[in-house]
Design an enzyme around this catalytic site. Structure first.
Site, PDB file in Angstrom:
ATOM      1  N   ASP A  66      -2.284  -1.704  -3.985  1.00  0.00           N
ATOM      2  CA  ASP A  66      -2.644  -0.585  -4.850  1.00  0.00           C
ATOM      3  C   ASP A  66      -1.567  -0.367  -5.901  1.00  0.00           C
ATOM      4  OD1 ASP A  66      -0.659   0.565  -3.289  1.00  0.00           O
ATOM      5  OD2 ASP A  66      -1.930   2.126  -2.427  1.00  0.00           O
ATOM      6  N   LEU A  76       0.857  -1.187   0.000  1.00  0.00           N
ATOM      7  CA  LEU A  76       0.000   0.000   0.000  1.00  0.00           C
ATOM      8  C   LEU A  76       0.891   1.233   0.000  1.00  0.00           C
ATOM      9  CD1 LEU A  76      -3.152   0.246   0.471  1.00  0.00           C
ATOM     10  CD2 LEU A  76      -2.613   0.708   2.858  1.00  0.00           C
ATOM     11  N   HIS A  77       0.743   2.088  -0.983  1.00  0.00           N
ATOM     12  CA  HIS A  77       1.585   3.291  -0.955  1.00  0.00           C
ATOM     13  C   HIS A  77       0.942   4.515  -1.589  1.00  0.00           C
ATOM     14  CE1 HIS A  77       2.273   1.998  -5.066  1.00  0.00           C
ATOM     15  NE2 HIS A  77       2.763   3.180  -5.330  1.00  0.00           N
ATOM     16  N   ARG A  78      -0.223   4.358  -2.275  1.00  0.00           N
ATOM     17  CA  ARG A  78      -0.792   5.510  -3.002  1.00  0.00           C
ATOM     18  C   ARG A  78      -1.280   6.566  -2.014  1.00  0.00           C
ATOM     19  NH1 ARG A  78       0.162   4.839  -8.094  1.00  0.00           N
ATOM     20  NH2 ARG A  78       0.235   2.641  -8.590  1.00  0.00           N
TER      21      ARG A  78
END
Ligand code: UD1
Length: 389
Positions: A308, A228-230
């Protein structure tokens, strides 16, 4: 002929590695054959957007990417700072080196900054992975894709849908060449090596600093992997907190959750006071950002992927891992179930995520290989450039 290729951030490295290999193979073959053929002089430029060893150096080592000839040292910053600084520094490189082609890959800030700079210097520019469109202009990568594709002279697409996107935008037909997905070249070249790795070693080698392992390391199919990084997922507490609650209260009742965590996400968890809960949960296995081989191996044995990342959606398609894509749209529709892939869009709505999670956890692996995702895309990319030179 002189080519400068550009990388900046983690998802670029697995795309440039096979292209550089194709250049090396070309240079070796022409030394042995026709005297009139071109040797390619190649320079690799790293903008320096990703600079941590785990976000950059590891990938160079694992994928045998030669050290960059030039590092622009751009580092972290706002989008304007990253793009602006890259343009200032890359302009000096283009002026000094006078390349015949600049090759950019993917959709990160380096892709945008260097294609604009090349075209302002009237240098031909080729985009590998052209034509992807999410239709979501709030996504920084979508802006990067639109600008890059509008400017580039050669648009090498991973699938027919991407070629069609470009046609719909009025791109001249002669600029569009369908070559397949270059990232799959890297997957195919390394899957045997990755398959031999043990989950246990991966967990112990990458355990997040400060984390303890509370449970046994899970076997294949006994864990779910998440990345998850967005900004749209991690920058707002209202989005991140319910997702963390769902993971801690529900997913971890069924499986261990292996989570190699991006630096941005770690900062946000700490800022929202969620970090300790995540770190101390007995079924959470928190890892530092992992290298290419480790991620591939984790993906191969996962019961499901929650992500994501666009690249992971594609890798899940080839490996058949059921994939919940934590976004409302995708620039890679070919990876979705409706087109035969393994991925489903779940956005950040917990009810939707829950429903799809329960489907995914029962779903058998189902591999799919889109046209020309065959491990030979880099050769087609280089041939297209040579044919046009
Ligand atoms: C970038 C790409 C994104 C890609 C992602 C993969 C753009 C617009 N975004 O997003 O498309 O999916 O890479 O990771 O180019 N940081 C470190 N060490 C590093 C790099 C970053 O600690 O080596 C931290 C910094 O605090 C930084 C933050 O992570 O501000 C975000 O990094 P940044 O490069 O701005 O964007 P990503 O979210 O990684």
């Amino acid at each position: 002929m002189k080519i400068i290729s550009v990388v900046g951030a983690r998802p670029n490295f697995m795309k440039i590695a096979p292209f550089i290999k194709a250049i090396d193979a070309h240079n070796t073959s022409i030394m042995l054959s026709e005297p009139g053929a071109w040797k390619i002089e190649h320079l690799l430029v790293h903008t320096g957007q990703h600079y941590d060893d785990r976000m950059s150096k590891t990938f160079f080592e694992e994928l045998h990417i030669p050290e960059a000839n030039i590092n622009l040292g751009v580092g972290s910053g706002t989008h304007a700072e990253q793009v602006g600084q890259t343009m200032i520094e890359f302009e000096k490189v283009v002026k000094a080196e006078k390349p015949d082609w600049v090759v950019v890959v993917g959709d990160v800030n380096a892709t945008l900054a260097c294609s604009v700079t090349a075209k302002k210097q009237w240098v031909k520019c080729c985009h590998i992975e052209a034509g992807l469109r999410s239709g979501d202009i709030r996504m920084p990568e979508e802006i990067n894709r639109l600008v890059t594709d509008r400017l580039c002279d050669m648009l090498l697409t991973p699938d027919a849908m991407s070629s069609d996107n470009l046609r719909k935008e009025g791109t001249p037909e002669e600029k569009i060449i369908f070559v397949g997905n270059i990232m799959i070249d890297t997957l195919e070249a390394n899957r045997e090596h990755a398959a031999a790795l043990s989950i246990r070693d991966i967990v112990y080698r990458n355990l997040l600093s400060g984390a303890t392992l509370h449970a046994n390391v899970p076997d294949n199919e006994q864990y779910v992997v998440m990345t998850l990084h967005r900004p749209s997922n991690v920058d707002n507490r209202e989005v991140l907190e319910p997702l963390i609650r769902f993971l801690l209260d529900e997913v971890t009742c069924d499986f261990s959750l292996i989570w190699p965590i991006h630096p941005r996400t770690m900062k946000q968890l700490a800022a929202f006071g969620l970090y300790e809960q995540v770190l101390n949960h007995p079924n959470m296995i928190m890892l530092e950002p992992v290298g290419y081989f480790d991620m591939l191996r984790l993906n191969m044995g996962a019961r499901a992927m929650l992500t994501d990342s666009g690249g992971l959606q594609e890798e899940c398609t080839i490996l058949g891992t059921p994939c919940l894509t934590l976004r409302w749209n995708t620039e890679r529709p070919i990876t979705l179930k409706e087109f035969g892939g393994a991925s489903v869009l779940v956005g950040n709505n917990i009810d939707r995520i829950r429903t799809e999670y329960h489907i995914a956890r029962q779903q058998p692996r189902k591999t799919m290989r889109p046209d020309l995702w065959d491990g030979h895309t880099a050769e087609r990319c280089l041939k297209a450039i040579l044919d046009a030179s």
